[in-house]
Design an enzyme around this catalytic site. Structure first.
Site, PDB file in Angstrom:
ATOM      1  N   TYR A   1       0.966  -1.217   0.111  1.00  0.00           N
ATOM      2  CA  TYR A   1      -0.027  -0.101  -0.073  1.00  0.00           C
ATOM      3  C   TYR A   1       0.870   1.217   0.013  1.00  0.00           C
ATOM      4  CZ  TYR A   1      -3.812   3.059   1.540  1.00  0.00           C
ATOM      5  OH  TYR A   1      -4.507   4.213   1.567  1.00  0.00           O
TER       6      TYR A   1
ATOM      7  N   ASN B   1      -6.112   9.642   8.268  1.00  0.00           N
ATOM      8  CA  ASN B   1      -7.450   8.813   8.596  1.00  0.00           C
ATOM      9  C   ASN B   1      -8.669   9.490   8.769  1.00  0.00           C
ATOM     10  OD1 ASN B   1      -4.637   8.084   9.891  1.00  0.00           O
ATOM     11  ND2 ASN B   1      -5.955   6.309  10.463  1.00  0.00           N
TER      12      ASN B   1
ATOM     13  N   SER C   1     -14.522   2.224  12.929  1.00  0.00           N
ATOM     14  CA  SER C   1     -15.524   1.045  12.610  1.00  0.00           C
ATOM     15  C   SER C   1     -15.643  -0.050  13.538  1.00  0.00           C
ATOM     16  CB  SER C   1     -15.814   1.046  10.838  1.00  0.00           C
ATOM     17  OG  SER C   1     -14.438   0.379  10.461  1.00  0.00           O
TER      18      SER C   1
END
Ligand code: NAD
Ligand code: UDP
Length: 327
Positions: free
Chosen positions: A159, A188, A203
Site C-alpha cells: 500500500y 485517517n 468502525s
C-alpha cells in the site's frame, strides 16, 4: 450549479461536466458520488466491488446523471471525461494486505492507466494519496516536504510503496506531459458508509461496542492518529478539484487533533454506554506510532480547515451504525 470554470468550458457539446470517480462504491467514493451529483455533474462511478458495495450507491440508482461501470482499474478504459478522481484502492490494512500483489497493481498500473486516460482526454486528474507515504514518521507533525520513513519490504509496503509510486507517476505526467494533476495525502478519515467489516479502528470499535464485544486495541493503545470526518474531506476534495492553478504539489488533508487509540476506545465506550471491555492484542508489524498532519498548505492554498470534531463525527458515525444494525 457550483461546477464552474475551466472544467465546464472543456465539456464538449451541451451536456453536464462529467467526472469519473474510481472506487466510487467505496466509503469515500460514495460520498464523492453524492457530492458531485448534488453539484450538477454527470457521475461515472467505476468500481470492481472488492471492498465497495452496491448498498453504498443504492440511493443514486434512479438518478439519470449517475452511471455505474463495473471495471478493474488495472485494465485500461476509454471514456470521455473532464475530471478523474482516482480513489480505487482498498484502504484498510486487512483488505490491502489480503492480496498485496493486487494492491500494488491497483496503485501503480491502475494509476498509470487513469493518468493515460486523463492525458488522452485532456482531463484534470486528482489522486487519492495517503499519510502512509510518511510511513512510521520521525518528523511530527508531518509536512508535505517530509519524504517519510517507509519500510519498502514490509507487510504495509504494497500500500505505502504503491501509493508512493503512484505519486511519482502523477508528477512525472506533470513534468513530461504538462498534465493538470492534483494529489491529496489523506489522513485517517471515517464516517457513515464505512463497511461494518472494514477493519479500520473507528468502525471496528463502534461495531464492537454496539454488539457488546470486546474492543480490540492493538499494542498498548498509546499509538496516535488524527481523525478527519468524511464531510470535511469531501468539501476540500471538491474545492481542490475545481482549483484552477495547475500542479501545486501534494497537499495534506485531515484533522490535526491527535488521539491515542486508548482515548478513542474510551470515548466510544462512553458514547455508546456499552458494557464491552477492552482487550489488548498484538500490534501489527510496522504499525506507525504517531500521525498528525501539518495542515498549513491546505489552509494557505485552499483556505480550508476541518470543522467537525472527533466527538461530533463519532456521534454521526455511531448513529449511522445503529441504524444499519436496526434495519
Ligand atoms: P474503501 O476500501 O472503502 O474504497 C475503495 C474502493 O476502491 C472500493 O469501492 C473498492 O471496491 C475499489 N477498488 C479497489 N481496488 C480496485 C480496482 N483494482 N479497480 C476498481 N476499483 C477498486 O476505502 P476508502 O477509505 O473509501 O478509500 C478510498 C481511497 O482513499 C483509497 O485510494 C485510499 O487509499 C484513499 N485513502 C483513504 C483514507 C481513509 O482514511 N479513508 C486515507 C488515505 C487514503
Ligand atoms: N487498531 C486497533 N484496533 C483495531 C483496529 C486498529 O487498535 O481494531 C489500531 C491500529 O493498530 C493502528 C490504529 O488503530 O495503530 C489505526 O488503524 P487503522 O487500521 O484504522 O488505520 P491505519 O493503521 O492505516 O492508520
Amino acid at each position: 450549479m457550483a461546477a464552474k470554470g475551466l472544467i465546464m468550458q472543456r465539456r464538449r457539446g451541451s451536456g453536464l461536466p462529467r467526472v469519473l470517480i474510481t472506487g466510487g462504491a467505496g466509503f469515500l467514493g460514495r460520498h464523492l458520488c453524492k457530492r458531485y451529483l448534488d453539484e450538477g455533474w454527470e457521475v461515472l462511478c467505476l468500481d470492481n466491488f472488492y471492498t465497495g458495495s452496491y448498498n453504498n450507491i443504492y440511493d443514486f440508482q434512479n438518478n439519470a446523471n449517475f452511471h455505474v461501470i463495473r471495471h478493474d482499474v488495472i485494465e485500461p478504459i476509454d471514456i470521455e471525461v473532464e475530471l478523474i478522481l482516482n480513489f480505487a484502492c482498498p484502504a484498510s490494512p486487512i483488505h490491502y494486505q489480503c492480496d498485496p500483489v493486487k494492491t500494488m497493481k491497483t496503485s501503480v498500473i491502475g494509476t498509470l492507466n487513469l493518468l493515460n486516460l486523463a492525458k488522452d482526454k485532456k482531463a484534470r486528474f486528482l489522486q487519492a494519496s495517503t499519510s502512509e507515504v510518511y510511513g512510521d514518521p520521525d518528523i511530527h507533525p508531518q509536512k508535505e516536504s517530509y519524504w517519510g520513513n517507509v519500510n519498502p519490504i514490509g507487510i504495509r509496503s504494497c500500500y505505502d510503496e504503491g501509493k508512493r509510486a503512484a505519486e511519482a507517476l502523477c508528477f512525472d505526467f506533470v513534468r513530461q506531459y504538462q498534465l493538470d494533476v492534483k494529489v491529496v495525502r489523506i489522513f485517517n478519515t471515517y464516517g457513515p458508509f464505512m463497511a461494518a467489516d472494514d477493519g479500520r479502528v473507528i468502525s471496528n470499535f463502534i461495531t464492537q461496542a454496539l454488539c457488546s464485544n470486546n474492543l480490540t486495541i492493538y499494542g498498548d493503545g498509546m499509538q496516535t492518529r488524527s481523525f478527519c470526518f468524511a464531510s470535511d474531506l469531501i468539501d476540500v476534495i471538491h474545492k481542490f478539484s475545481l482549483f484552477e492553478k495547475e500542479s501545486v504539489g501534494p497537499i495534506n488533508i485531515g484533522n490535526d487533533t491527535e488521539y491515542t487509540m486508548l482515548d478513542v476506545a474510551n470515548k466510544i465506550l462512553e458514547k455508546i454506554n456499552s458494557e464491552s471491555k477492552i482487550e489488548f492484542k498484538t500490534l501489527p508489524t510496522d504499525d506507525p506510532k504517531k500521525r498528525k498532519p501539518d495542515l498549513t498548505l491546505a489552509r494557505d492554498i485552499l483556505d480550508w480547515r476541518p470543522k467537525i470534531s472527533l466527538d461530533e463525527g463519532l456521534n454521526y458515525t455511531i448513529d449511522y451504525f445503529r441504524k444499519c444494525y436496526k434495519s
